[in-house]
Design an enzyme around this catalytic site. Structure first.
Site, PDB file in Angstrom:
ATOM      1  N   GLU A 152      36.059  48.224  47.008  1.00  0.00           N
ATOM      2  CA  GLU A 152      37.277  47.738  47.545  1.00  0.00           C
ATOM      3  C   GLU A 152      37.692  48.691  48.746  1.00  0.00           C
ATOM      4  O   GLU A 152      38.441  48.845  48.997  1.00  0.00           O
ATOM      5  CB  GLU A 152      38.443  47.541  46.779  1.00  0.00           C
ATOM      6  CG  GLU A 152      38.288  46.824  45.586  1.00  0.00           C
ATOM      7  CD  GLU A 152      39.558  46.331  44.457  1.00  0.00           C
ATOM      8  OE1 GLU A 152      40.332  47.092  44.600  1.00  0.00           O
ATOM      9  OE2 GLU A 152      39.550  45.414  43.904  1.00  0.00           O
ATOM     10  N   GLU A 308      35.174  40.916  40.408  1.00  0.00           N
ATOM     11  CA  GLU A 308      36.469  41.283  39.703  1.00  0.00           C
ATOM     12  C   GLU A 308      37.281  40.233  39.456  1.00  0.00           C
ATOM     13  O   GLU A 308      37.447  39.300  40.474  1.00  0.00           O
ATOM     14  CB  GLU A 308      37.162  42.567  40.177  1.00  0.00           C
ATOM     15  CG  GLU A 308      36.363  43.738  40.076  1.00  0.00           C
ATOM     16  CD  GLU A 308      37.463  45.010  40.460  1.00  0.00           C
ATOM     17  OE1 GLU A 308      38.564  44.872  40.661  1.00  0.00           O
ATOM     18  OE2 GLU A 308      37.021  45.912  40.900  1.00  0.00           O
TER      19      GLU A 308
END
Lengths: 663, 663, 663
Positions: A152, A308
């Protein structure tokens, strides 16, 4: 670059696996439960740096070796993280200058995650040293399926304003502009006495009195995305060298953030995305659809990875709703419908402690005898039967133009109205197509548009002459464009294109804008549709109005009431063999849908499936052999019947069906 | 000091001119367009420091020389800026300590404008060196009409909290108080253990736990205004010396800000004002009227300069509305009606880049064939016919008392209610007079009040004994005062005047206030008018109530309902030969107007013109020969007929008329 | 420790006395007015440090000596402050590192109060040196009745994030955990790569990207309360040594703040509280009741001191309402009704200057001939007749469990819902008991519960195994518990108790929670009561819902509508000889009252007095001889008649009556 999916023969199922949070006796149970749940791949080591390198240069890979063996023995592939997303506390102690700085000069400290300056040579040095160790140690392991570079990027620290970043920024600018005269010209520094006489006078756009220089602010956005990309590339340089056959990815988070994902995706073997729709938000599925269309578009339709999602609730909103029964399955299938080849989660086992202890896990705190785990197990096993979907693609007749530079610029400083926001504009144009079950590609303004029947340009504030020509040429050659207000206003340096707004599109649109009349906060204006669109009647539009002077364009709607009463609000212009529609305001969502319906009819764009009930979504993925897989998603809480190729398909509330039509 | 206007024989028309943003070929077109538009003066070089001194001590005046010649050849006067409003980037690099510091210790950086500490000796040294160069080079140029010192002093950085400022603050305090005992007493430092034993213990009011010492906070406001004034004076010291015949000004921004304009105006040859009413705000014209009355009052009625206004939209609000057709002309004339001898704009040509690229220009991005430019040209030529207005003045029978120290103090820390705000109170008392077309002067509390029939004291929280006596003496001698609550509470050091609030006005008002009962957020109280004012009936008042004990005053209104039911809310007291009215709450706008109507009748104050339709404003400027110029402003969107001296004058929507009545 | 009240034979009356703000001639008048008003004790020297030690090591106690003599001569006892609450300006100059640091690294400066780092050795060194001087000088003075250590510890600066604090925090952690492995385990540092390899890597929870480590954040709250306690103890170590017979106290402020008052109270001879209900808040009396019950509970029912309250308005809210006629008396008596043995104020004489110049004083700015002073004088003299109340106590059948660690943890980072707040939950459960005139004790979760008929556990998020067992054992032995949602979730380190929520209470409650379903912002859910509670019908509950799986518990209410329709919302479980009620949501205030009524009947809990009119409160204090003093408080604005022991007692609006019933 390595080809992704050559190793994976089914829809990847699994998630982040953080065994270091648990005693090793738990690992055995993990293997049993993973096997029962059909887990085929886990992401390992996302936050393991401090564990494998507890002190600088001291490594402890023993537990990683053991978990690798265990996973391998259970036929579970490893997506191995480079472990560099969150530096160990010792880095900040050794090198306090690696801590990120905010625009006000304050630092961010360890105790959360991602606390590093993206430009820090020290951070990169320690990070790549670790990556080299990992690549050497696990590069040949048969369980290694993929590299998960960082995590991320830019989620919490997209930009750093420290002195180290200042030096890097100057280097980046020097490369971009060559000399200061060019930079001064590009940045319009003759305004407000900002001309630079020496590179060292340039700083990141820290806190200033009044407003930032818009070009400096914009270049810093570009620079910051590039610096994070450089971190990513410094790591992939190693993995690509040591393990040339292992594909690399990194997981994006958020459809529109500080990372220019269109630029990054070129350097990835496969795009990955972390998707966290809010169960409390009734519009969540539409927002996901937009993000998934974007992810699929980043590498030209190549299937992507849902890296995710939450099994149920997350922990980081103010109020974290649970996913009601069957919604997790529905939303997983929605990702597949939009081109995902995986269903992966954060995280396997809900943490006992730490900041995300209340983030749901595939194995909840209460263990396997829970609804959440049962739904996981059920879906994991269901997906085993859908391996034919892997690698299939979808075709789109409609493209939505999006551009990071333009988005950064329009959300920058000192504009006619703060109501012009990139994602607001994009969503307003994507939603009617989503509602109508029309698949959409996102494209750069300079992309080849020839294959599309309709191109939508929601708000392309910044555009280069070349990109503007590309869009015009597309229409001239027979294409159809819908463009919305405040497009074509500035160049790559946020300088106004002179010659009457929007100068680069003036010929295309057959009009010019004499004045912007943005509406007050919460204000609205009447508009009245005309001619071809007279069936749309009158409407209440928001955010914007403007004074349009037609030069060949035909008026499709006029402002009604107020100072602009009777002036054009929407137009159409025949340009070459195509047509350019223009919107000078934002109609209501209902009228946006009517307008897009009109355009679809005019351009013969068909929905994925016709006559679907409201709230039922369909996407079709087509294999290389032409087999069409229709994925039907019932987003409503009531049972529905859908007719596909003449056959009735029953879907319960929040149900999913896959209907395969041989070619 | 130089006499302004001796050079200018007409209403100055023009604006900020920033030719350095454009190639020189554009300059020729500028000259043509300026001439056609009737431009008579431009402000040059506001943000040119970095351009003329690209490196410390290296000067490049060539382009300034050329533009001076060009303007001169076209008979356009130059208001030459001292160019010091925004230091070049090199200053921050050479002297990082010149960057301003916020109360939390963080700095403001280059990249905007006005990034200098007002107390910085280094900033002043470089600034005055440049001013000397400019004065020497252009002081004799025939085109030089005026000096424009700095620009919008204190607009973004009214205060600096750095260590350099701390040293300067101590010096200022030493001068004010002489010794620490006096300061400790004035600052009431026996509370909260704040007694100073050494000057070096004193700091600017940086972030503190709990609340600031109010006297420290107030003195820092005074100091900060004085430090900016010292910057201004350091420059005028040079211009006055080198060019004693060239008048000096600086442009104020905002009617009530951190600059004590009443104190500054003494040091200016002419007052200048930058006026930016919000076209989205329906009350904009009333707010402008207040500001313009204040500007006219700063130098006792001397005509002032409208130094900046926007041709249409600005760029710095969240949503920037355009000025609809004819509104720019109307609002320009409103400034003239209130005593302006110029109509000037920011800026001549809309910038292509930089933070204000979306600020409207006299020449828009699209050039001359635009509504905005046509309205500019029309107005510029129209004004040529009104040179008789130059130098004319107006007479006011009503004065509104305003005081910077009091405003700073009442908006400081720890008061009975945050609802007591200077401009809120001033506007509430100015508006009924504006609505009734009564011209108003603003005066200091210590001013000679004898020429006024009515003096309004909206909220004079802080008052010295001497100033209080001045107001009382005025009434005693036959004047009439309307005073509102929370006046006369503290002395120059924000210490309560003991002896029953408001001690210095107790005798004047014939009452004392036993307790303050401020109303809750959004709360209100009924009041009921009595006696002379019984025609006003009942009303809903806001913000404040209090327990008034009359000692000779007559009750004109009582609170109705609640704990204070039946207690006095408004009073009148015969004092000497005059009368003092007192308001212990804030009546509704409607009743404020009725109350002021009553007072006007009682004091024989006549409106500028009688029987004007709602929304039509009139102001009369009178020449030395007694010629009266009635300026009529139709602020409404409908045509109206106005009768002046028996003759009907027709005004279209947003129209303006000037009716001259020979003496 | 010294026994408080052995010196005081009556309800102490008086307040903070700051004579250093006034010339000595005023002191004589003070003595006269104090005597007339029945003042028996004043707090002296709270903010006198700078006055008595104007330069480091230079002392001036002359004026303190004089005021001591004056008070002594007038028979007024002295509660002597240690003067350390606000360091003199010289401390910051000598030791800038004593200034507190915020999480963003910025400092707080002198100019307010309480500007010291609680961990600073320098601050403590200078503070204790002064305390020793004071103890030596005044320890034997007959007027010295009590030590007032510091003032409102932690009110403005409860935590400091500086490097000095970091060192102290490491020391505190070392003591708590012994070694880093234990700390890493307790803090769950395997998540987000936070494992510490060296103590010096640990910092206070400064600004971080993403979320703080919850255990670090929680330990820092404990540490910060302990550091302030260490400041307090460093001073009491001296006073207890020098003046072993003089009791010590410090004044708490706010019922629930950063100070763990339950832990602190062990080290105090008497609890003191500063109470500032907002006169504009109609719920103020209920909130005071809660705070007063807590203060009385901190030392097991020992009478406490109302150390500060305002005579009327305060100065530090945005709008500061006055206390209407008789309300100050009513609220003073409310404190006595809840166990206070004093009525003291901030401050004696309203300050002329300084930040609190508009805080009301016992002697207002206008002097003695004022309503406020008359009410003070009247109450002071009235209280002289109620000395029999001193030392009396009250008995409670109901206990409310409260825990600082749990409160800090639940209001920390990353939870299912921000709507779970300690005081919100406590107040929701206290209010129905207050409304029903039931006296309530606050207890720690580990306290002896055996004497209570009913124990209410509003939201005990964090609980140790031992404390959970204590509560379960209480029920098992025949007690009744009402527990609300999100209790028993984590251990002392904010780590989830595994084994199905709420694992430590699962057996007690006869249920487990499978999932949390917190409601959206402002959302609600229907619930429907059943069985014994069916009379409560249906209700709208807020904040929370959850999936309850009963394991023996009986369902008393179910969710109605939505995804959880028909699932249990409230339960009851027979456990051993007792019963455990459980609430899985927050019913409306009305139903909370019905539910508590039901529980009171079931557990035979009687109100203080039966059949009181709405808005009339009663509390009974009982002497050692069994004499019962019923204190009746009419919180309404209308007269009421109350029947006590068969006799009618009339109370005017806001009136108070004391009815004594001999044993």
């Amino acid at each position: 670059m390595a080809r992704f999916n050559e190793r994976l023969s089914r829809i990847a199922f699994g998630g982040d696996y953080n065994p270091e949070q648990w005693d090793e006796e738990v690992w055995a149970e993990d293997m049993r439960l993973m096997t029962e749940a059909g887990v085929s791949m886990v992401s390992l080591g996302i936050f393991s740096w401090a564990k494998v390198e507890p002190r600088p240069g001291e490594y402890d890979f023993g537990w990683v070796d053991r978990i690798f063996e265990l996973l391998s023995a259970n036929d579970i592939a490893v997506c191995l993280a480079t472990m560099t997303a969150s530096p160990p506390p010792w880095l900040a102690r050794l090198h306090p200058e690696t801590l990120p700085m905010l625009p006000d000069g304050s630092r961010l400290w360890p105790g959360g995650r991602q606390h590093y300056c993206p430009s820090s040579p020290e951070y990169r040095r320690y990070a790549t040293r670790l990556v080299a160790k990992l690549a050497e140690r696990y590069g040949d392991h048969p369980a290694l399926a993929m590299w998960h570079i960082g995590n991320e990027y830019g989620c919490h620290v997209p930009e750093c304003f420290c002195d180290v970043s200042a030096v890097a920024f100057r280097g980046w600018l020097r490369e971009r502009y060559g000399d200061l005269d060019t930079l001064n010209d590009a940045w319009s520094t003759s305004f407000w006495s900002q001309a630079y006489g020496d590179w060292d006078e340039i700083f990141p756009p820290r806190s200033v009195p009044a407003f930032h220089n818009p070009a400096q602010r914009l270049d810093f956005s570009r620079f910051s995305s590039d610096e994070l990309l450089a971190c990513y590339l410094a790591e992939t340089e190693i993995t690509n060298r040591v393990t040339p056959n292992v594909p690399v990815t990194t997981n994006f988070v958020g459809a529109w953030r500080r990372i220019n994902t269109m630029k990054w995706a070129r350097h990835m073997d496969v795009v990955s995305y972390d998707s966290y729709p809010d169960p409390h938000d009734p519009e969540a599925a539409a927002d996901s659809a937009l993000a998934y269309d974007l992810m699929r578009s980043l590498r030209d339709g190549q299937p992507w990875l849902l890296m995710e999602q939450a099994p149920s609730a997350v922990n980081w909103r103010e109020r974290n709703g649970a996913k009601p029964r069957d919604v997790m399955r529905l939303w997983s299938w929605q990702a597949i419908a939009h081109g995902a080849d995986s269903v992966l989660y954060f995280q396997w086992r809900a943490s006992r402690g730490g900041a995300e202890r209340f983030h749901s896990g595939m194995v909840p705190h209460a263990g396997e005898n829970t609804r959440i785990h049962r739904e996981i197990r059920q879906l994991g096993n269901e997906l085993k039967g859908h391996s034919a979907l892997v690698g299939t693609r979808q075709t789109c007749d409609v493209a939505l133009v999006i551009d990071w530079d333009s988005g950064w610029a329009v959300e920058g400083t000192s504009h006619p109205s703060d109501d012009v926001r990139l994602m607001d504009a994009v969503a307003a144009h994507h939603r009617p197509l989503y509602d109508a079950n029309v698949a959409v590609d996102f494209v750069r303004p300079g992309a080849d548009l020839s294959k599309y029947k309709l191109v939508v340009v929601p708000n392309l504030y910044l555009v280069s002459e070349a990109d503007a020509r590309n869009i015009s040429d597309y229409v001239h050659g027979g294409g159809t464009v819908l463009m919305s207000f405040f497009s074509g206003i500035v160049d790559e340096y946020d300088r106004v294109h002179l010659g009457g707004y929007p100068a680069p599109f003036r010929e295309l649109l057959g009009l010019w804008i004499e004045e912007f009349w943005p509406l007050p906060r919460g204000g609205s204006t009447g508009i009245s549709f005309d001619g071809d669109l007279s069936a749309l009647g009158s409407d209440t539009a928001t955010r914007w109005s403007e004074v349009i002077r037609t030069e060949g364009a035909e008026t499709l709607a006029t402002f009604a009431g107020g100072d602009l009463d009777g002036e054009p609000a929407a137009t159409r212009h025949r340009f070459g063999d195509g047509e350019a529609y223009y919107l000078g305001t934002r109609p209501s969502p209902e009228r946006m849908r009517s307008l897009l319906d009109h355009l679809r009819q005019r351009t013969a764009v068909a929905p994925t499936l016709a006559d679907l009930p409201d709230g039922v979504q369909a996407r079709t993925r087509v294999g290389e052999d032409g087999t069409a897989h229709h994925i039907l998603l019932n987003h409503t809480a009531r049972p529905v019947t859908v007719t596909v190729d003449g056959a009735a398909v029953e879907l319960a509330a929040h149900d999913v069906a896959v209907v395969t039509a041989k070619a």
